[in-house]
Design an enzyme around this catalytic site. Structure first.
Site, PDB file in Angstrom:
ATOM      1  N   ASP A   9       0.838  -1.201   0.000  1.00 48.55           N
ATOM      2  CA  ASP A   9       0.000   0.000   0.000  1.00 48.55           C
ATOM      3  C   ASP A   9       0.872   1.251   0.000  1.00 48.55           C
ATOM      4  OD1 ASP A   9      -2.416  -1.414  -0.123  1.00 48.55           O
ATOM      5  OD2 ASP A   9      -2.385  -1.770   2.030  1.00 48.55           O
ATOM      6  N   LYS A  30       0.894  -7.936  -2.764  1.00 43.84           N
ATOM      7  CA  LYS A  30      -0.424  -7.552  -3.296  1.00 43.84           C
ATOM      8  C   LYS A  30      -0.333  -6.131  -3.845  1.00 43.84           C
ATOM      9  CE  LYS A  30      -4.133  -6.321  -0.618  1.00 43.84           C
ATOM     10  NZ  LYS A  30      -4.736  -5.098  -1.167  1.00 43.84           N
ATOM     11  N   ASP A  57      -4.902  -7.093  -6.986  1.00 47.92           N
ATOM     12  CA  ASP A  57      -6.186  -6.924  -6.281  1.00 47.92           C
ATOM     13  C   ASP A  57      -7.000  -5.808  -6.927  1.00 47.92           C
ATOM     14  OD1 ASP A  57      -8.155  -6.759  -4.305  1.00 47.92           O
ATOM     15  OD2 ASP A  57      -6.876  -5.689  -2.887  1.00 47.92           O
ATOM     16  N   LYS A  59     -10.347  -6.365  -8.067  1.00 48.88           N
ATOM     17  CA  LYS A  59     -11.768  -6.619  -7.761  1.00 48.88           C
ATOM     18  C   LYS A  59     -12.677  -6.308  -8.954  1.00 48.88           C
ATOM     19  CE  LYS A  59     -11.226  -5.490  -2.830  1.00 48.88           C
ATOM     20  NZ  LYS A  59      -9.916  -4.801  -2.779  1.00 48.88           N
ATOM     21  N   HIS A  61     -15.631  -6.245 -11.616  1.00 45.51           N
ATOM     22  CA  HIS A  61     -17.090  -6.407 -11.515  1.00 45.51           C
ATOM     23  C   HIS A  61     -17.695  -5.665 -12.706  1.00 45.51           C
ATOM     24  CE1 HIS A  61     -20.926  -5.936  -8.775  1.00 45.51           C
ATOM     25  NE2 HIS A  61     -21.175  -6.456  -9.950  1.00 45.51           N
ATOM     26  N   ASP A  62     -18.101  -6.418 -13.729  1.00 44.89           N
ATOM     27  CA  ASP A  62     -18.654  -5.787 -14.935  1.00 44.89           C
ATOM     28  C   ASP A  62     -19.450  -6.855 -15.680  1.00 44.89           C
ATOM     29  OD1 ASP A  62     -19.034  -4.077 -17.207  1.00 44.89           O
ATOM     30  OD2 ASP A  62     -17.161  -3.070 -16.752  1.00 44.89           O
ATOM     31  N   ILE A  63     -19.892  -6.566 -16.896  1.00 46.57           N
ATOM     32  CA  ILE A  63     -20.636  -7.595 -17.624  1.00 46.57           C
ATOM     33  C   ILE A  63     -19.659  -8.727 -17.984  1.00 46.57           C
ATOM     34  CG2 ILE A  63     -22.415  -6.026 -18.496  1.00 46.57           C
ATOM     35  CD1 ILE A  63     -20.945  -6.094 -21.214  1.00 46.57           C
ATOM     36  N   PRO A  64     -20.190  -9.972 -18.091  1.00 42.84           N
ATOM     37  CA  PRO A  64     -19.301 -11.120 -18.295  1.00 42.84           C
ATOM     38  C   PRO A  64     -18.297 -10.958 -19.439  1.00 42.84           C
ATOM     39  CG  PRO A  64     -21.520 -11.867 -17.818  1.00 42.84           C
ATOM     40  CD  PRO A  64     -21.605 -10.381 -17.931  1.00 42.84           C
ATOM     41  N   THR A 119     -15.605  -5.639   3.842  1.00 47.48           N
ATOM     42  CA  THR A 119     -15.746  -5.483   5.301  1.00 47.48           C
ATOM     43  C   THR A 119     -16.277  -4.104   5.673  1.00 47.48           C
ATOM     44  OG1 THR A 119     -13.374  -5.147   5.274  1.00 47.48           O
ATOM     45  CG2 THR A 119     -14.151  -7.214   6.196  1.00 47.48           C
ATOM     46  N   ARG A 211       0.539  -3.122   7.013  1.00 42.56           N
ATOM     47  CA  ARG A 211       1.343  -2.288   7.900  1.00 42.56           C
ATOM     48  C   ARG A 211       2.222  -3.025   8.902  1.00 42.56           C
ATOM     49  NH1 ARG A 211      -3.874   1.382   8.492  1.00 42.56           N
ATOM     50  NH2 ARG A 211      -4.728  -0.673   7.998  1.00 42.56           N
TER      51      ARG A 211
HETATM   52  O1  C5P Z   1      -2.136  -2.668   6.716  1.00 39.20           O
HETATM   53  P1  C5P Z   1      -3.118  -3.796   6.752  1.00 39.20           P
HETATM   54  O2  C5P Z   1      -2.508  -5.124   7.176  1.00 39.20           O
HETATM   55  O3  C5P Z   1      -4.383  -3.454   7.504  1.00 39.20           O
HETATM   56  O4  C5P Z   1      -3.520  -3.974   5.211  1.00 39.20           O
HETATM   57  C1  C5P Z   1      -4.477  -4.922   4.815  1.00 39.20           C
HETATM   58  C2  C5P Z   1      -4.610  -4.950   3.321  1.00 39.20           C
HETATM   59  O5  C5P Z   1      -5.692  -5.827   3.010  1.00 39.20           O
HETATM   60  C3  C5P Z   1      -4.952  -3.605   2.695  1.00 39.20           C
HETATM   61  O6  C5P Z   1      -4.384  -3.583   1.380  1.00 39.20           O
HETATM   62  C4  C5P Z   1      -6.468  -3.638   2.631  1.00 39.20           C
HETATM   63  O7  C5P Z   1      -6.986  -2.851   1.598  1.00 39.20           O
HETATM   64  C5  C5P Z   1      -6.726  -5.117   2.333  1.00 39.20           C
HETATM   65  N1  C5P Z   1      -8.060  -5.586   2.708  1.00 39.20           N
HETATM   66  C6  C5P Z   1      -8.554  -5.488   4.007  1.00 39.20           C
HETATM   67  N2  C5P Z   1      -9.825  -5.936   4.297  1.00 39.20           N
HETATM   68  C7  C5P Z   1     -10.570  -6.485   3.336  1.00 39.20           C
HETATM   69  C8  C5P Z   1     -10.082  -6.606   2.036  1.00 39.20           C
HETATM   70  C9  C5P Z   1      -8.800  -6.138   1.757  1.00 39.20           C
HETATM   71  O8  C5P Z   1      -7.863  -5.012   4.899  1.00 39.20           O
HETATM   72  N3  C5P Z   1     -11.756  -6.951   3.646  1.00 39.20           N
END
Ligand code: C5P
Length: 236
Positions: A9, A30, A57, A59, A61-64, A119, A211
């Site tokens: 990140d 990632k 990563d 993600k 999401h669109d038409i097939p 989440t 982190r």
């Molecule tokens: O720094 P940290 O360990 O919190 O980073 C978690 C990584 O996982 C980030 O890139 C975050 O966007 C991703 N992520 C998340 N929760 C999700 C999906 C992805 O923390 N449900």
């Protein structure tokens, strides 16, 4: 394949390579939208050329038809893992898989993982705004079942959902779990966190760690420590 995925990140290529230069051996990273959109696709081959594995990563999401074509292109980048939103439906997930098969280089295609419910989506948002009734957990399980029947390889989920998904869907269905913190780390903005030990005990197949590794003074040591736990036998 390493079971610990480091979330890169960062917002610049410079930060990424300053960080990766601190590792003697290749790692699994990632790359999300922020980094890709700020650095461009070239960052993928630069990271790959150094021997690292990549979970892209984005993600989708669109038409097939669009997702299939996009996945064909992503597979040709030789990345190791990609994802889609399960909310795109069965036909879209099947199309994603076909696109990966069509675009793969050699015999191996990237693993295809589904995001079930973000989440950041509370039960209230899910019921009132998205107009999906029931509990978040039921939706997660039902989307995971869809992803499994579309022959995807697994889902992104929280450590708390891992054993339920393995029980209700399949023991072999991969679970990729973020929200990981070492015992003494700050939780930052994560609401529900688990240690790598708990992730291992609950059966997570991969942990995504940002982190706790990227902000550490000794990132390689922390990475190896987590990887050791994730690769250990269950009697820890
Ligand atoms: O720094 P940290 O360990 O919190 O980073 C978690 C990584 O996982 C980030 O890139 C975050 O966007 C991703 N992520 C998340 N929760 C999700 C999906 C992805 O923390 N449900």
């Amino acid at each position: 394949m390493s079971k610990t995925i480091i979330a890169l990140d960062f917002s610049s290529e410079r930060e990424v390579f300053d960080f990766l230069d601190r590792f003697k051996k290749p790692v699994f990273v990632k790359i999300g939208m922020e980094l890709l959109y700020s650095c461009g696709l070239g960052i993928i081959s630069s990271i790959k050329n150094r021997g690292h594995q990549i979970f892209l990563d984005l993600k989708l999401h669109d038409i097939p038809n669009t997702v299939r074509a996009a996945m064909r292109n992503l597979a040709s980048l030789n990345v190791d893992m990609v994802n889609v939103h399960a909310m795109g439906g069965l036909e879209m997930m099947r199309a994603a898989l076909s696109g990966l098969e069509e675009g793969k280089k050699g015999d191996k295609r990237p693993l295809l993982i589904a995001v079930t419910m973000l989440t950041s989506t509370s039960v209230d948002i899910m019921n009132r705004e998205l107009r999906i009734q029931g509990s978040v957990e039921d939706t997660v399980i039902s989307y995971a079942k869809n992803a499994h029947s579309a022959r995807l390889d697994g889902v992104v989920c929280s450590v708390n959902e891992t054993d339920l998904i393995h029980r209700e869907v399949s023991e072999k269905f991969l679970t990729v779990t973020p929200g990981i913190r070492l015992e003494n780390d700050s939780t930052d903005d994560q609401k529900r966190v688990a240690t790598p030990q708990i992730a291992r005990l609950k059966g997570s197949d991969f942990v995504v760690v940002g982190r706790s590794i990227t902000r550490s003074l000794e990132p390689e040591r922390v990475y190896s420590h987590i990887e050791e736990i994730m690769s250990s036998k269950l009697d820890i």
